[in-house]
Design an enzyme around this catalytic site. Structure first.
Site, PDB file in Angstrom:
ATOM      1  N   ARG A 187     -26.295 -54.669  40.387  1.00  0.00           N
ATOM      2  CA  ARG A 187     -27.216 -54.134  41.403  1.00  0.00           C
ATOM      3  C   ARG A 187     -26.470 -53.324  42.470  1.00  0.00           C
ATOM      4  O   ARG A 187     -26.832 -53.352  43.648  1.00  0.00           O
ATOM      5  CB  ARG A 187     -27.997 -55.265  42.098  1.00  0.00           C
ATOM      6  N   GLU A 190     -30.981 -58.519  47.908  1.00  0.00           N
ATOM      7  CA  GLU A 190     -30.889 -57.374  46.989  1.00  0.00           C
ATOM      8  C   GLU A 190     -31.571 -56.153  47.617  1.00  0.00           C
ATOM      9  O   GLU A 190     -31.185 -55.018  47.376  1.00  0.00           O
ATOM     10  CB  GLU A 190     -31.561 -57.732  45.654  1.00  0.00           C
ATOM     11  N   SER A 195     -37.025 -58.880  42.848  1.00  0.00           N
ATOM     12  CA  SER A 195     -36.084 -59.923  43.293  1.00  0.00           C
ATOM     13  C   SER A 195     -35.626 -59.592  44.711  1.00  0.00           C
ATOM     14  O   SER A 195     -35.137 -58.493  44.959  1.00  0.00           O
ATOM     15  CB  SER A 195     -34.858 -59.973  42.392  1.00  0.00           C
TER      16      SER A 195
HETATM   17  N1  EPU Z   1     -35.887 -69.892  37.619  1.00  0.00           N
HETATM   18  C1  EPU Z   1     -36.437 -71.056  38.127  1.00  0.00           C
HETATM   19  N2  EPU Z   1     -37.389 -70.936  39.095  1.00  0.00           N
HETATM   20  C2  EPU Z   1     -37.803 -69.760  39.568  1.00  0.00           C
HETATM   21  C3  EPU Z   1     -37.229 -68.573  39.059  1.00  0.00           C
HETATM   22  C4  EPU Z   1     -36.259 -68.665  38.077  1.00  0.00           C
HETATM   23  O1  EPU Z   1     -36.093 -72.158  37.695  1.00  0.00           O
HETATM   24  O2  EPU Z   1     -38.676 -69.748  40.437  1.00  0.00           O
HETATM   25  C5  EPU Z   1     -34.898 -69.997  36.529  1.00  0.00           C
HETATM   26  C6  EPU Z   1     -35.503 -69.516  35.208  1.00  0.00           C
HETATM   27  O3  EPU Z   1     -36.173 -70.539  34.541  1.00  0.00           O
HETATM   28  C7  EPU Z   1     -34.276 -69.050  34.456  1.00  0.00           C
HETATM   29  C8  EPU Z   1     -33.370 -68.536  35.565  1.00  0.00           C
HETATM   30  O4  EPU Z   1     -33.812 -69.135  36.783  1.00  0.00           O
HETATM   31  O5  EPU Z   1     -33.632 -70.131  33.824  1.00  0.00           O
HETATM   32  C9  EPU Z   1     -33.400 -67.018  35.683  1.00  0.00           C
HETATM   33  O6  EPU Z   1     -34.731 -66.582  35.929  1.00  0.00           O
HETATM   34  P1  EPU Z   1     -35.321 -65.198  35.354  1.00  0.00           P
HETATM   35  O7  EPU Z   1     -35.048 -65.075  33.896  1.00  0.00           O
HETATM   36  O8  EPU Z   1     -36.728 -65.077  35.814  1.00  0.00           O
HETATM   37  O9  EPU Z   1     -34.422 -64.075  36.019  1.00  0.00           O
HETATM   38  P2  EPU Z   1     -33.824 -63.928  37.495  1.00  0.00           P
HETATM   39  O10 EPU Z   1     -32.372 -64.217  37.435  1.00  0.00           O
HETATM   40  O11 EPU Z   1     -34.622 -64.698  38.470  1.00  0.00           O
HETATM   41  C10 EPU Z   1     -33.140 -61.449  37.078  1.00  0.00           C
HETATM   42  C11 EPU Z   1     -33.258 -60.145  37.789  1.00  0.00           C
HETATM   43  C12 EPU Z   1     -34.655 -59.561  37.587  1.00  0.00           C
HETATM   44  C13 EPU Z   1     -34.882 -59.367  36.105  1.00  0.00           C
HETATM   45  C14 EPU Z   1     -34.726 -60.733  35.406  1.00  0.00           C
HETATM   46  C15 EPU Z   1     -34.819 -60.603  33.906  1.00  0.00           C
HETATM   47  C16 EPU Z   1     -31.762 -60.256  39.694  1.00  0.00           C
HETATM   48  C17 EPU Z   1     -31.630 -60.384  41.174  1.00  0.00           C
HETATM   49  N3  EPU Z   1     -33.000 -60.317  39.204  1.00  0.00           N
HETATM   50  O12 EPU Z   1     -34.039 -62.349  37.722  1.00  0.00           O
HETATM   51  O13 EPU Z   1     -34.678 -58.273  38.205  1.00  0.00           O
HETATM   52  O14 EPU Z   1     -36.174 -58.853  35.857  1.00  0.00           O
HETATM   53  O15 EPU Z   1     -33.411 -61.277  35.707  1.00  0.00           O
HETATM   54  O16 EPU Z   1     -33.675 -59.966  33.417  1.00  0.00           O
HETATM   55  O17 EPU Z   1     -30.745 -60.092  39.008  1.00  0.00           O
HETATM   56  C18 EPU Z   1     -35.152 -57.216  40.274  1.00  0.00           C
HETATM   57  O18 EPU Z   1     -33.939 -56.972  40.368  1.00  0.00           O
HETATM   58  O19 EPU Z   1     -35.966 -56.836  41.157  1.00  0.00           O
HETATM   59  C19 EPU Z   1     -35.647 -57.977  39.146  1.00  0.00           C
HETATM   60  C20 EPU Z   1     -36.921 -58.355  39.032  1.00  0.00           C
END
Ligand code: EPU
Length: 338
Positions: free
Chosen positions: A165, A334, A238
């Site tokens: 990012r 972010e 995010s």
């Molecule tokens: N999780 C939870 N609770 C929550 C949210 C997430 O337990 O409320 C757990 C999920 O179950 C999973 C892990 O955390 O095991 C990761 O969650 P998720 O796959 O939803 O991805 P994220 O790390 O929360 C990142 C990116 C997103 C992108 C997704 C999918 C960042 C800051 N965010 O989110 O990007 O869509 O992966 O690749 O890296 C963005 O940057 O605006 C964005 C939406």
């Protein structure tokens, strides 16, 4: 030359829906329009805000700056060989329209980035990423205008210094280099990135198999389930980055919290799931005044109606503090604040 607007309302130009008025606002359709503005000295000694789709931005009520908004369109093929195609896209194009265009033409590589809000111009700045793919993996070059002297400059992918990012446009050249065109190299043969989460399962079970089109449909469906629609609740995707910590700290946390999702990085460090940590502090689904933590994805802060910048920052501070208290890890935002 296009004209400069004064006291321009930006509320509809930021996906968080924060009320904001810009002192000066200039939008342009061509590189020459922007160069003319710079050469007329209209930017001299002024603070500048480069506004794309406004999807990763928290705006103050009064923006005492010149806001620059690219409307440069156009998709041009600049190289076409048997394996790859290199395409140049204007910075004002809506990101997801470009993804749709690539998927329609079977240009592989970008499909996992479906439905990310914002414009082409913002994609290298933030090095947008999702489901195992980052824009920086596909970008071969970035063209733009240096706002100090009106000169055109090209950055190779290496010179963009892409990171998680981040890029040189978010650091050294923040609000001083305006991206006008981005060059992407895509594959003409089908290698799909299916390792992340439910993408493969969703494409197979809901859409009948893993084709480029079905992967796009699966990603759209997964995103729609988890992420709020900005038309309903303003948000910036995010809100925090997933923190990167040493392997040593990650292993200590794993002993205390065995369920904490962690991702091993190539350099030996470890990325922690911030959404999981925020949920573990109890913030998920909670509201404070006009803002709240999204009930389906704790990494997203939402505008529940009429929020101002300070309301958002106050909640962000409370969430950050709770994560420090519980895990000893500081979250970094972010989103950009202006
Ligand atoms: N999780 C939870 N609770 C929550 C949210 C997430 O337990 O409320 C757990 C999920 O179950 C999973 C892990 O955390 O095991 C990761 O969650 P998720 O796959 O939803 O991805 P994220 O790390 O929360 C990142 C990116 C997103 C992108 C997704 C999918 C960042 C800051 N965010 O989110 O990007 O869509 O992966 O690749 O890296 C963005 O940057 O605006 C964005 C939406």
């Amino acid at each position: 030359m296009n004209s400069i607007f004064h006291n321009k309302q930006l509320t509809l130009l930021n996906t968080f829906g924060l009320e904001s008025v810009a002192k000066e606002f200039f939008e342009f359709d061509t590189e020459d329009d922007l160069i003319d503005l710079i050469k007329s000295n209209a930017l001299n000694n002024k603070k500048i805000l480069i506004l794309g789709g406004g999807s990763n931005l928290l705006l103050s009520e009064k923006i005492k700056a010149m806001v620059l908004h690219s409307k440069i369109k156009g998709i041009t093929v600049i190289n076409n060989d048997s394996d790859t195609i290199t395409i140049e896209a204007g910075s004002g194009i809506v990101w997801d329209d470009f993804v749709q265009y690539c998927v329609n033409n079977n240009y592989y590589g970008i499909e996992n980035l479906s439905l990310i809000p914002g414009t082409i111009g913002a994609s290298p700045v933030q090095n947008i990423g999702a489901y195992g793919v980052e824009a920086g993996d596909l970008i071969v070059g970035v063209t733009g205008i240096d706002l100090l002297n009106g000169e055109k400059r090209y950055f190779t992918s290496e010179e963009c210094c892409f990171g998680y990012r981040s890029s040189i446009f978010k650091t050294t050249y923040k609000n001083s280099f305006l991206i006008t065109k981005v060059q992407f190299r895509l594959r003409k043969r089908g290698i799909l990135t299916l390792g992340y989460g439910d993408v493969k399962a969703e494409a197979e079970s809901m859409y009948g198999g893993v084709t480029i089109e079905n992967v796009r449909k699966a990603i759209v469906s997964i995103r729609e389930k988890k992420l709020p629609n900005p038309d309903e609740f303003g948000n910036a995707g995010s809100f925090f980055k997933n923190p990167v910590v040493t392997n040593e700290l990650a292993q200590k946390l794993k002993i205390l919290y065995p369920e904490l999702p962690i991702y091993q990085l190539e350099n030996g460090n470890v990325k922690l799931a911030a959404g999981w940590m925020i949920e573990a502090t109890g913030w998920k689904g909670k509201t404070v005044g006009s803002v709240g933590v999204h009930e389906k994805q704790a990494l997203v802060i939402i505008n529940k109606g009429g929020a101002m910048l300070n309301d958002v920052l106050k909640l962000a501070d409370m969430v950050t503090q709770s994560v420090i208290d519980k895990f000893g890890v500081e979250l970094e935002m972010e989103v950009n604040v202006f």
